[in-house]
Design an enzyme around this catalytic site. Structure first.
Site, short mmCIF file in Angstrom:
data_model
loop_
_atom_site.label_atom_id
_atom_site.label_comp_id
_atom_site.label_asym_id
_atom_site.label_seq_id
_atom_site.Cartn_x
_atom_site.Cartn_y
_atom_site.Cartn_z
N LYS A 191 0.84 -1.20 0.00
CA LYS A 191 0.00 0.00 0.00
C LYS A 191 0.88 1.25 0.00
O LYS A 191 1.62 1.49 0.95
CB LYS A 191 -0.89 0.05 1.24
CG LYS A 191 -1.91 1.18 1.14
CD LYS A 191 -2.61 1.47 2.44
CE LYS A 191 -1.83 2.40 3.31
NZ LYS A 191 -1.63 3.75 2.73
N GLU A 265 10.64 0.70 9.97
CA GLU A 265 11.58 1.80 9.71
C GLU A 265 10.84 3.07 10.07
O GLU A 265 9.92 3.48 9.36
CB GLU A 265 11.92 1.88 8.21
CG GLU A 265 12.61 0.67 7.66
CD GLU A 265 14.09 0.69 7.91
OE1 GLU A 265 14.59 1.70 8.44
OE2 GLU A 265 14.72 -0.32 7.60
N CYS A 299 13.40 10.60 6.76
CA CYS A 299 13.44 10.02 8.12
C CYS A 299 14.83 10.16 8.73
O CYS A 299 14.96 10.28 9.94
CB CYS A 299 12.99 8.57 8.09
SG CYS A 299 13.77 7.62 6.81
N GLU A 396 10.49 14.94 15.89
CA GLU A 396 10.78 14.94 14.45
C GLU A 396 9.86 15.97 13.80
O GLU A 396 8.64 15.91 13.95
CB GLU A 396 10.48 13.55 13.89
CG GLU A 396 10.76 13.42 12.41
CD GLU A 396 10.51 12.01 11.87
OE1 GLU A 396 9.48 11.40 12.22
OE2 GLU A 396 11.35 11.54 11.09
P1 NAI Z 1 2.05 7.74 8.70
O1 NAI Z 1 2.99 6.97 9.51
O2 NAI Z 1 0.67 7.93 9.20
O3 NAI Z 1 1.91 7.10 7.24
C1 NAI Z 1 2.78 6.15 6.69
C2 NAI Z 1 1.98 5.04 6.02
O4 NAI Z 1 1.23 4.31 6.98
C3 NAI Z 1 0.96 5.52 5.01
O5 NAI Z 1 0.92 4.60 3.94
C4 NAI Z 1 -0.33 5.48 5.79
O6 NAI Z 1 -1.47 5.35 4.98
C5 NAI Z 1 -0.14 4.25 6.62
N1 NAI Z 1 -0.91 4.20 7.87
C6 NAI Z 1 -1.39 5.23 8.61
N2 NAI Z 1 -2.00 4.76 9.71
C7 NAI Z 1 -1.91 3.42 9.67
C8 NAI Z 1 -2.34 2.36 10.54
N3 NAI Z 1 -2.97 2.61 11.68
N4 NAI Z 1 -2.09 1.09 10.19
C9 NAI Z 1 -1.42 0.82 9.06
N5 NAI Z 1 -0.99 1.77 8.20
C10 NAI Z 1 -1.24 3.05 8.50
O7 NAI Z 1 2.67 9.14 8.40
P2 NAI Z 1 1.88 10.50 8.05
O8 NAI Z 1 0.68 10.68 8.88
O9 NAI Z 1 1.70 10.55 6.62
O10 NAI Z 1 2.95 11.56 8.52
C11 NAI Z 1 2.94 12.00 9.86
C12 NAI Z 1 4.31 12.21 10.37
O11 NAI Z 1 4.98 10.97 10.40
C13 NAI Z 1 5.21 13.09 9.55
O12 NAI Z 1 5.07 14.42 9.86
C14 NAI Z 1 6.55 12.59 9.94
O13 NAI Z 1 6.94 13.19 11.12
C15 NAI Z 1 6.34 11.14 10.16
N6 NAI Z 1 6.71 10.30 9.02
C16 NAI Z 1 7.91 9.70 9.06
C17 NAI Z 1 8.33 8.95 8.00
C18 NAI Z 1 9.63 8.27 8.06
O14 NAI Z 1 10.07 7.71 7.06
N7 NAI Z 1 10.30 8.28 9.17
C19 NAI Z 1 7.55 8.80 6.80
C20 NAI Z 1 6.26 9.46 6.86
C21 NAI Z 1 5.90 10.19 7.94
#
Ligand code: NAI
Length: 790
Positions: A191, A265, A299, A396
């Protein structure tokens, strides 16, 4: 002034726009609306949402919102495909991965433009970094597909993998997930993030073009709920997730007790350390790549500048000057440095965090520059006047915001660098290679770049320590994360322990005939239980054979504290650790009869063979201590990457009920060999073999605090250990309920877990457990990048 001279004077530049047309044509060819890619075919779009261009706010396409039924269909397709895909020869799988790599290369410009349109990242980055690395990943893993059986003997693929990726490197994260999974023989349901689905959908078409068998790759689009449906699906064997720490923790909790493999990750707040002897101009350019690459939505972004006090003023002045020359604008303009953030919600999040930091006293500097009138643009920002407690230092931000602090000594730099719940990456700038290589191992992070930053390669593992997650992507470790031992599927339920005589109701009766309660062992000293109570130990025939302390939360806390004070065990030379383990084995051998008698007393069975096996196991891991080593990688850059094997930290061990001595030693030996101080909870039923061990530990020069023994009720102590933030990993040979509890309770600091889930692991089996099975779990790989070339 003539024109050329004027240009040199002002260094003005003209726009160099890349055409969006090919990507728009591709979207149009799909009528701008997409279903899911399941079982090699496109589903009919039903409920859709818009994928927008963050630079303009315009809708690019409509994408389907995956339901639980869609996920189920995709999992069924992946399951059906798994049989034949995993049965293919490595060469056959390699050819498919190679074909994908070639097609990605062939259409790399289309991918780059589509990525920049959908995500907002500068075309310079998608064209020169993201997409070439995607192709590199598939090439690299084509090789792993072919050499899998040779390099991973006895390992098999998990089966169906559920993969959930973020929006910051949409196609690159897809490649990091899909390439190793397929190479290992798994099939996948992936996804993409809801903001950035488009390149994943273009990739699905590439899979079709490559003739990939249907069902091997399934792409289901959607938001968090679709992700939850993937995590919850009972027929998925492994979940791989990249994204926020918050969601990572939720996934850890949701998968607890399911037996699903898991790699996470997560976020970071990576230090960028500049020593006074650094090449300052290079360090400034590095910093631009560290924090303004991809608008800071990385990240492993070097988001925490730590600069040595003696050069702080000069460095910050130069940095501000450089910031003023960064060009923010249209992502498709090849001359810009900073594009658009992914979505308005991310812009708002970054602004809120900066505002909060300012309210806490931080100074915010932004250069004077114009931003495009609309779109998700932010100026680069530098935050100063902060202490470690300030929220912008701890959290972050995931935006173009750098936080700066200073340090005086290398020791202080290390302390500040490690003062974070995260541990993804770190950067060190110094012209003194001795200093840099001294600091690198001291930093708790999975990747360390020396005089460079944000380097990635398929051959070099990437992943975090602490709350930045566990598991590695890339390199041999990354491949290993998509496989498990073939024998795991044959594990049988552990026999239920025979009931022993009921607890006497009168504690005074229990104490009768027992002159001494076996003590616990904490910080190199015998310790009485905090509770003041003892637990009876019965032999096989129900006779009382001894008493041990009834350990509680407080005893565990003391033991963890002692173990943390002994973390230096990890930097003792491997040769030294080997010697101590050999010595331990030798001293146990001397007392063979005594230990054998103790085993017989508790279990009714002859104990000699068990003592011999324990001695042999200690010998085996003494032998491993200086051999389970890292590697040096040669990525296609002028750098080497030293993959160093490091201990995880404080390791808690809850031993199985059976085999009172070997059950503990088989787990203790690999943990110690790799440099982890241990808190050991011996067999609840037969703990005396381990409480006896303290004398052997003492006579074998095991430093105090390296092994701590707390007796008591396993499940109760396991919970305390799993919840304790000072414990970095926990191994629990418990029943299914205890295992689930341990995995759930471990979410607090995302400690790594190994649980037996009520299955019988025959720890006497040399072939399975004398090798790297536990060594891998006792270690984590840190990749230290060192550039070369004068
Ligand atoms: P997120 O962690 O919510 O999204 C990442 C992925 O997880 C997306 O594909 C999303 O649809 C999916 N997802 C969301 N909730 C889920 C759940 N309960 N179960 C399974 N999958 C789920 O990140 P978001 O909300 O887009 O960004 C929020 C913050 O997260 C950012 O501001 C940043 O600080 C951090 N982030 C960090 C990343 C990294 O690589 N370290 C990448 C993306 C976001």
């Amino acid at each position: 002034m003539n024109k050329i001279a004027q240009i040199f004077e002002t260094l003005e530049y003209g726009p160099a726009p890349e055409s969006a047309q090919p990507a728009l044509d591709w979207l149009k060819a799909h009528d701008g609306v997409f279903g899911h890619f399941i079982n090699g075919a496109w589903t009919k779009p039903e409920k859709t949402f818009s994928s927008d261009n963050p630079a303009t706010g315009e809708s690019l396409a409509l994408v389907s919102e995956g339901t639980a039924e869609d996920v189920d269909k995709a999992v069924k397709a992946a399951r059906a495909a798994f049989k034949s895909w995993s049965a293919l020869s490595g060469y056959e799988r390699a050819k498919y991965l190679y074909a994908i790599a070639r097609l990605v290369q062939k259409h790399s410009r289309l991918f780059a433009v589509l990525e920049s349109l959908d995500n907002g990242k500068p075309i310079r980055e998608s064209r020169d970094i993201d997409i070439p690395l995607v192709a590199r990943h598939f090439y690299h893993h084509a090789g792993w597909a072919q050499h899998r059986d040779r390099e991973f003997p006895g390992q098999v693929p998990y089966g169906v993998c559920g993969q959930i990726i973020p929006w910051n490197f949409p196609l690159l994260m897809l490649a990091w997930k899909i390439a190793p999974a397929l190479a290992a023989g798994n099939t996948v349901v992936l996804k993409p993030a809801e903001f950035t689905s488009l390149t994943a959908l273009l990739f699905a078409e590439i899979c079709e073009k490559a003739g990939l068998p249907k069902g091997v790759v399934n792409i289901v689009t959607g938001a968090g709920e679709t992700g939850q449906a993937i995590v919850a699906h009972p027929d998925i064997d492994k979940i791989a997730f990249t994204g926020s720490t918050e969601v990572g923790k939720a996934i850890r909790a949701a998968t607890a007790g399911t037996g699903k493999g898991l790699s996470l990750e997560l976020g970071g707040k990576s230090p960028y350390i500049v020593f006074e002897d650094a090449d300052i101009d290079s360090a400034i350019e590095g910093l631009v790549d560290a924090i303004w690459f991809n608008q800071g939505q990385v990240c492993c972004a070097g988001s925490r500048l730590l600069v040595q006090e003696s050069i702080e003023e000069r460095f910050i002045t130069k940095l501000k000057k450089r910031m003023a020359t960064l060009r923010v604008g249209d992502p498709l303009d090849k001359a810009i440095d900073i594009g658009a953030l992914v979505a308005p919600v991310q812009v708002a999040r970054v602004r809120d965090l900066v505002k909060q930091g300012a309210a806490e006293g931080a100074h915010v500097y932004e250069p004077d520059m114009d931003l495009p009138a609309k779109g998700c643009f932010l100026k680069p920002a530098l935050i100063t006047n902060v202490s470690p407690a300030n929220s912008v230092v701890a959290e972050e931000i995931f935006g173009p915001v750098l936080v700066a602090m200073s340090f005086r000594t290398p020791e202080e730099a290390v302390a500040l660098a490690n003062n974070t719940k995260y541990g993804l990456a770190a950067t060190i700038w110094s012209e003194n290679i001795n200093l840099a290589l001294d600091i690198a191992p001291k930093i708790k992070a999975g990747v360390v770049w020396i005089n460079g930053t944000n380097n990635f390669d398929a051959a070099v593992g990437f992943g975090g320590y602490k709350e930045s997650g566990f598991g590695r992507e890339g390199g041999k470790e990354g491949m290993g994360a998509y496989m498990k031992p073939a024998w795991e599927k044959d594990l049988k339920p552990a026999p239920i322990a025979k009931a022993v005589a009921a607890k006497p109701t009168n504690p005074l009766d229990a104490a009768e005939g027992i002159d001494q309660t076996a003590k616990m062992y904490i910080g190199g000293k015998q310790a009485r239980p905090d509770s003041g109570y003892a637990r009876p130990v019965y032999g096989a025939n129900g006779n009382l054979v001894g008493e041990v302390g009834d350990g509680n939360r407080k005893d565990i806390r003391n033991a963890v504290e002692a173990a943390r004070a002994a973390l230096g065990w990890g930097t003792t030379s491997a040769h030294n650790r080997a010697q101590i383990l050999y010595y331990l084995a030798e001293n146990l051998q001397y007392r063979r009869n005594e230990f054998a008698a103790r085993i017989k007393e508790q279990t009714g069975e002859k104990g000699e063979a068990e003592v011999d096996a324990a001695v042999e196991r200690l010998f085996a891991f003494a032998g491993w201590a200086d051999k389970y080593d890292g590697a040096v990688h040669n990525p296609p850059l002028r750098a080497i990457a030293a993959a160093m094997v490091e201990p995880i930290g404080v390791l808690a061990i809850v031993a199985p009920p059976s085999r009172p001595l070997l059950g503990s030693v088989a787990l203790l030996a690999p943990a110690l060999a790799m440099g982890n101080p241990v808190v050991l909870v011996p067999s609840e039923r037969s703990p005396l073999s381990v409480t006896d061990l303290y004398q052997v530990l003492e006579t074998s020069d095991v430093p105090s605090g390296v092994v701590n023994i707390v007796t008591g009720e396993s499940a109760v102590l396991a919970r305390t250990l799993a919840e304790h933030d000072g414990v970095d990993a926990i191994w629990c040979a418990g029943d299914a309920g205890t295992s689930t509890m341990v995995e759930k309770a471990s979410t607090g600091n995302l400690k790594q877990t190994w649980t037996s889930r009520g299955l019988y692991y025959d720890l006497a089996d040399r072939e399975k457990f004398e090798g790297d099975y536990f060594l891998r779990r006792a270690t984590q790989v840190k990749n230290v990048w060192v550039p070369y070339g004068a």
